[in-house]
Scaffold this motif. Structure first.
Motif, mmCIF file in Angstrom:
data_model
loop_
_atom_site.group_PDB
_atom_site.id
_atom_site.type_symbol
_atom_site.label_atom_id
_atom_site.label_comp_id
_atom_site.label_asym_id
_atom_site.label_seq_id
_atom_site.Cartn_x
_atom_site.Cartn_y
_atom_site.Cartn_z
ATOM 1 N N PHE A 420 0.811 -1.218 0.000
ATOM 2 C CA PHE A 420 0.000 0.000 0.000
ATOM 3 C C PHE A 420 0.846 1.271 0.000
ATOM 4 O O PHE A 420 0.411 2.325 -0.476
ATOM 5 C CB PHE A 420 -0.927 -0.025 1.218
ATOM 6 C CG PHE A 420 -1.869 1.144 1.326
ATOM 7 C CD1 PHE A 420 -2.742 1.457 0.296
ATOM 8 C CD2 PHE A 420 -1.892 1.923 2.475
ATOM 9 C CE1 PHE A 420 -3.610 2.530 0.401
ATOM 10 C CE2 PHE A 420 -2.763 2.991 2.591
ATOM 11 C CZ PHE A 420 -3.625 3.303 1.552
ATOM 12 N N LEU A 421 2.060 1.200 0.516
ATOM 13 C CA LEU A 421 2.894 2.400 0.639
ATOM 14 C C LEU A 421 3.109 3.143 -0.682
ATOM 15 O O LEU A 421 2.999 4.379 -0.714
ATOM 16 C CB LEU A 421 4.239 2.035 1.270
ATOM 17 C CG LEU A 421 4.243 2.016 2.798
ATOM 18 C CD1 LEU A 421 5.456 1.256 3.323
ATOM 19 C CD2 LEU A 421 4.229 3.433 3.356
ATOM 20 N N PRO A 422 3.409 2.453 -1.804
ATOM 21 C CA PRO A 422 3.619 3.212 -3.043
ATOM 22 C C PRO A 422 2.392 3.989 -3.493
ATOM 23 O O PRO A 422 2.524 5.040 -4.114
ATOM 24 C CB PRO A 422 3.977 2.107 -4.052
ATOM 25 C CG PRO A 422 4.481 0.986 -3.225
ATOM 26 C CD PRO A 422 3.698 1.024 -1.969
ATOM 27 N N TYR A 423 1.212 3.471 -3.199
ATOM 28 C CA TYR A 423 -0.019 4.176 -3.581
ATOM 29 C C TYR A 423 -0.237 5.409 -2.708
ATOM 30 O O TYR A 423 -0.450 6.518 -3.197
ATOM 31 C CB TYR A 423 -1.213 3.226 -3.465
ATOM 32 C CG TYR A 423 -2.545 3.872 -3.770
ATOM 33 C CD1 TYR A 423 -3.065 3.880 -5.059
ATOM 34 C CD2 TYR A 423 -3.308 4.463 -2.751
ATOM 35 C CE1 TYR A 423 -4.292 4.471 -5.341
ATOM 36 C CE2 TYR A 423 -4.530 5.057 -3.021
ATOM 37 C CZ TYR A 423 -5.022 5.061 -4.322
ATOM 38 O OH TYR A 423 -6.235 5.645 -4.586
ATOM 39 N N VAL A 424 -0.179 5.217 -1.389
ATOM 40 C CA VAL A 424 -0.530 6.304 -0.474
ATOM 41 C C VAL A 424 0.491 7.429 -0.517
ATOM 42 O O VAL A 424 0.203 8.553 -0.089
ATOM 43 C CB VAL A 424 -0.695 5.748 0.954
ATOM 44 C CG1 VAL A 424 0.651 5.539 1.629
ATOM 45 C CG2 VAL A 424 -1.592 6.652 1.793
ATOM 46 N N GLU A 425 1.670 7.162 -1.066
ATOM 47 C CA GLU A 425 2.667 8.221 -1.211
ATOM 48 C C GLU A 425 2.146 9.369 -2.057
ATOM 49 O O GLU A 425 2.593 10.505 -1.914
ATOM 50 C CB GLU A 425 3.932 7.642 -1.864
ATOM 51 C CG GLU A 425 5.035 8.650 -2.083
ATOM 52 C CD GLU A 425 6.175 8.103 -2.919
ATOM 53 O OE1 GLU A 425 7.107 8.881 -3.223
ATOM 54 O OE2 GLU A 425 6.127 6.916 -3.282
ATOM 55 N N HIS A 426 1.156 9.106 -2.905
ATOM 56 C CA HIS A 426 0.657 10.138 -3.831
ATOM 57 C C HIS A 426 -0.705 10.676 -3.417
ATOM 58 O O HIS A 426 -1.346 11.386 -4.193
ATOM 59 C CB HIS A 426 0.591 9.551 -5.244
ATOM 60 C CG HIS A 426 1.916 9.067 -5.737
ATOM 61 N ND1 HIS A 426 2.948 9.921 -6.039
ATOM 62 C CD2 HIS A 426 2.394 7.811 -5.923
ATOM 63 C CE1 HIS A 426 4.012 9.220 -6.422
ATOM 64 N NE2 HIS A 426 3.699 7.946 -6.354
ATOM 65 N N VAL A 427 -1.165 10.357 -2.212
ATOM 66 C CA VAL A 427 -2.467 10.810 -1.721
ATOM 67 C C VAL A 427 -2.296 12.095 -0.916
ATOM 68 O O VAL A 427 -1.384 12.210 -0.096
ATOM 69 C CB VAL A 427 -3.113 9.714 -0.845
ATOM 70 C CG1 VAL A 427 -4.381 10.230 -0.169
ATOM 71 C CG2 VAL A 427 -3.425 8.478 -1.691
ATOM 72 N N ALA A 428 -3.170 13.054 -1.129
ATOM 73 C CA ALA A 428 -3.162 14.263 -0.303
ATOM 74 C C ALA A 428 -3.712 13.946 1.081
ATOM 75 O O ALA A 428 -4.617 13.129 1.225
ATOM 76 C CB ALA A 428 -4.001 15.354 -0.959
#
Length: 812
Positions: A420-428
């Motif tokens: 999940f970390l690579p995805y949430v890196e781009h979440v505001a």
């Protein structure tokens, strides 16, 4: 295009990767046998169409290899695997084909050109908007490294179009490892309410889980994040420290936090229980950025000595995450006892237990660099139906079990957090998405208590501020009015709210704005500590100061004083209209004729009263005194910090809305708002005080408007009184017509004429509009000769109610 430079970084260079891909795609679309004039292109490395095409293909392969090599993302000292960004989107965006801003290619000479030349002309035309967008992004990005990062991530989306490949994360799939029952909040089963779901608890019997044997032995590790004011951090540490506890402090890595860092390093040098993260483990933290998550992970990694072979993991049972702007509002003994009352594997989180399901139009893909958030394009939202998991909103401040803290600190391949970390890196606002989503999609969901024991009151949304005064960091989305907000600063006038909040911590505090509120909190904490430790003097002091409005363990009718001797005395109650509080008959119609004068000075029998008229007053804050007099009136004495005296909760005691709090229109500070009952949320608008003729009329019930709302009103040049009283609309003197507001023969309409009228908030200075009350205890009568009314009898007595259980659930 190539002639334009931004900080030494060619503006067109960032589009090269997707331009060459688009050229190849257009070449395949244009029906040409080749041949035409061969233009030159140093960027594509050739002078003939074939040479340029081969060079373009080579550049694409090089870019592809470079991206494949970047299968890790460096989070300072912590390295996490980065998923391939490509994913397939099955949805096609529809555009307005007649949009005047779209490029018109009719004026281009495309028929006689070869495929590559024609493709290049069209690509140059259609990328003008992309160029403008990139220029806008580069306004906030000043370094070559940040601009290169923006260009790289921008190219992921453009390349996906050019290569007919998936958009980033559009095909992301995860496995939900939490098998708890999930409810559709819009279609709940009978007898299940949202409140029941949100009040999730994990506190099984002692024989079914592991508890610490003695709260005195509980060891807490506090992870503290700060960026300024080292004295606030030091005071926080000294307020919380007990033998066995440890502190890990992360100081923002920005240059303007250097003095704070140096001061805390010096302070910690003689205290081995304090650990200051040093470079390179410090993170430059930005509002709304993944950097907030990263900084928290760095604290956790230190706690478990991840990537630190020279040190051993810290010894603790629970990890408490907090900001330096937080502060404890109960004693340390209370903190240990409260946490120890839950199993060692319990995780205390405040999570909205309904999946986000954000709209694709508002869920955006960001990159963070140059201490700012840069919005690239849309980020495919994760939902259980499409991606296997839902996203959840949760507070980033929490109390973790050691097991869950370790899971977050050192994510292993194959785990949800790892993927999940690579995805949430781009979440505001990633910090409010990451932790709750990980919790609710892993087996740790079964050990979740849905409360983080932190009192937090949010201020107004940033888009409610004048546009020229807005903080642009909090308005990240395409729509300028889609903004975030920050917590309200606690001030001395908020003391009673903190005392009654039933929480252990609160934020945020600002020593420059209000240096006294922590001192007042410390007095309450010290007194509670002495009492819990069994010190007789402190226990007796609390006993003397505690406001006693328990009314012999039963409850109270709140009667409009003017109507006490009327044929139909009127009370504060609900009547038959959902949550609205009204003036309603206190008793069934056969009861008042049995009264004698002065009945209000004694007590009445509960079963003679309407069930929605029965209230419980309390708990109340301890600053000041409150006493019911023999005549039924409430006598209030102000406190040292509370000019309005003690503040109390008032809750419904019977009926379908049992336990709901009297609520002055959910934070509405303007007079005229309806008074209602609402699930208790421990906010200022659910605490009332009792007038003594000073700040509010004698006998009145009023709320106290927080200082931050008064300051806002003053700034906006609005008239705002500090207190709002409960009254009825239209109960004031009639205007004589001469502008004086009264006349010799003017008179107030009697309150009996307002039977059934919905109550509202009024300015306490409008005394004629304010109702004065007396308080009549009720008792439970066991005498069989007294009529006992069951819950169906109000209908038989002409007291029909439409408030059934399903309606209450809908309102919740």
């Amino acid at each position: 295009m190539m002639g334009m430079q931004y900080g030494g970084f060619p503006r067109a260079l960032v589009t090269v990767l997707f331009l060459v891909t688009a050229v190849e795609c257009f070449r395949n679309l244009v029906d040409s046998e080749g041949g035409g004039e061969a233009g030159s292109s140093s960027l594509l490395g050739g002078t003939t169409p074939k040479a340029r095409l081969e060079a373009g293909k080579q550049r694409i392969e090089e870019a592809k290899m470079r991206l494949e090599k970047q299968n890790h993302v460096q989070l300072n000292s912590g390295v996490y695997r980065k998923e391939t960004l490509a994913a397939l989107s099955n949805k096609r965006s529809l555009i307005n084909l007649h949009d005047p801003e779209l490029p018109d290619n009719k004026d281009l000479d495309l028929g006689d050109a070869n495929a590559e030349t024609a493709a290049k002309q069209v690509v140059q035309r259609i990328t003008s908007n992309l160029e403008n967008r990139m220029a806008g992004l580069f306004e906030k990005a000043t370094t070559a490294e940040c601009r290169a990062k923006i260009g790289e991530h921008f190219s992921y989306f453009i390349n996906a179009i050019g290569k007919e490949a998936p958009m980033p994360f559009a095909n992301a799939r995860f496995t939900n490892q939490c098998n708890e029952t999930k409810y559709d909040f819009d279609d709940l089963p009978p007898n299940i309410s949202i409140a029941e779901i949100q009040n999730k608890s994990y506190q099984p019997p002692k024989e079914e889980a592991e508890y610490i044997d003695d709260p005195e032995n509980l060891k807490l590790c506090y992870g503290v994040m700060t960026h300024a004011n080292p004295n606030a951090t030091i005071r926080l540490v000294e307020a919380l420290y007990e033998v066995g506890h440890s502190f890990i402090i992360h100081v923002d890595a920005k240059e303007n936090s250097a003095d704070t860092y140096n001061a805390l390093v010096e302070y910690a040098s003689s205290r081995d229980f304090i650990h200051i993260l040093d470079d390179p483990f410090r993170v430059r933290v930005n509002w709304g950025g993944f950097s907030m998550v990263n900084a928290t992970l760095q604290i956790l990694r230190y706690a478990f000595a991840v990537d630190r072979p020279h040190m051993a993991p810290l010894d603790f049972h629970k990890f408490v995450h907090m900001a330096a702007t937080s502060y404890p509002i109960v004693s340390n003994t209370q903190i240990r006892r409260r946490i120890a009352s839950y199993p060692l594997d319990a995780n205390m989180f405040s999570v909205v237990l309904k999946g986000m399901n954000p709209s694709p139009d508002v869920w955006q893909y960001f990159v963070e660099c140059d201490d700012a958030m840069h919005r690239i394009y849309r980020l495919p939202p994760l939902t259980e139906g499409r991606s296997g998991v839902d996203l959840y909103t949760a507070s980033q401040w929490f109390v973790l079990s050691r097991e869950f803290a370790k899971y977050l600190a050192d994510p292993l391949p194959g785990t949800f957090v790892f993927d999940f970390l690579p995805y949430v890196e781009h979440v505001a606002i990633a910090d409010e998405t990451f932790f709750g989503t990980v919790l609710m999609n892993t087996p740790f969901c079964h050990k979740h208590h849905n409360d983080n024991f932190l009192h937090l009151q949010f201020d107004r949304w940033e888009n409610e501020v004048d546009e020229e005064k807005r903080d642009p960091r909090k308005c990240l989305m395409p729509k300028p009015d889609h903004c975030g907000r920050s917590p309200t600063t606690m001030t001395l006038d908020y003391l009673s709210v903190l005392e009654l909040s039933e929480q252990m911590f609160a934020r945020k505090f600002d020593d420059d704005m209000d240096p006294e509120v922590k001192n007042a909190v410390d007095i309450i904490r010290a007194r509670e500590e002495r009492a819990l430790r069994g010190e007789k003097e402190a226990t007796e002091a609390i006993s003397r100061e505690t406001v006693n409005v328990s009314f012999s363990g039963h409850g109270v009718l709140i009667v409009a004083q003017e109507t006490v001797n009327d044929e139909v005395p009127l009370c504060l109650g609900l009547g038959d209209a959902k949550n609205q509080v009204r003036l309603v008959p206190c008793f069934f119609d056969w009861v008042p004729p049995t009264f004698v004068p002065g009945w209000e000075t004694g007590a009445v029998i509960a079963d003679e009263t309407q069930w929605h008229n029965r209230w419980e007053i309390g708990p109340c804050s301890s600053d000041g005194t409150l006493e019911r007099l023999a005549n039924g009136e409430m006598n209030m004495t102000p406190g040292a910090y509370s000019p309005g005296g003690p503040r109390c909760m008032m809750t419904q005691m019977d009926g379908l809305r049992t336990g709901r709090c009297l609520d002055a229109e959910s934070e509405e500070s303007e007079p005229g708002g309806p008074v209602q009952v609402f699930p208790c949320v421990h906010r200022w608008h659910q605490y009332v005080s009792f007038g003594n003729g000073d700040v509010a009329p004698e006998g009145s019930i009023h709320t106290s408007i927080p200082g931050y709302l008064l300051s806002q009103a003053e700034h906006e040049e609005d008239e705002q009184e500090a207190y709002l009283c409960i009254g009825v609309p239209g109960h004031e003197e009639k205007d004589s017509g001469d502008g004086t507001g009264s006349s010799d023969d003017a008179s107030l309409p009697p309150l009996r004429e307002f039977n059934g009228t919905a109550l509202v908030t009024r300015r306490c200075s409008d005394e004629d509009a304010v109702i004065e009350w007396v308080y009549v205890p009720f008792i439970v009568e066991d005498d069989e000769t007294v009529p006992v009314l069951n819950e169906t009898q109000p209908d038989a007595k002409n007291n029909s109610t439409s408030n059934d259980t399903n309606q209450v659930n809908d309102e919740l």
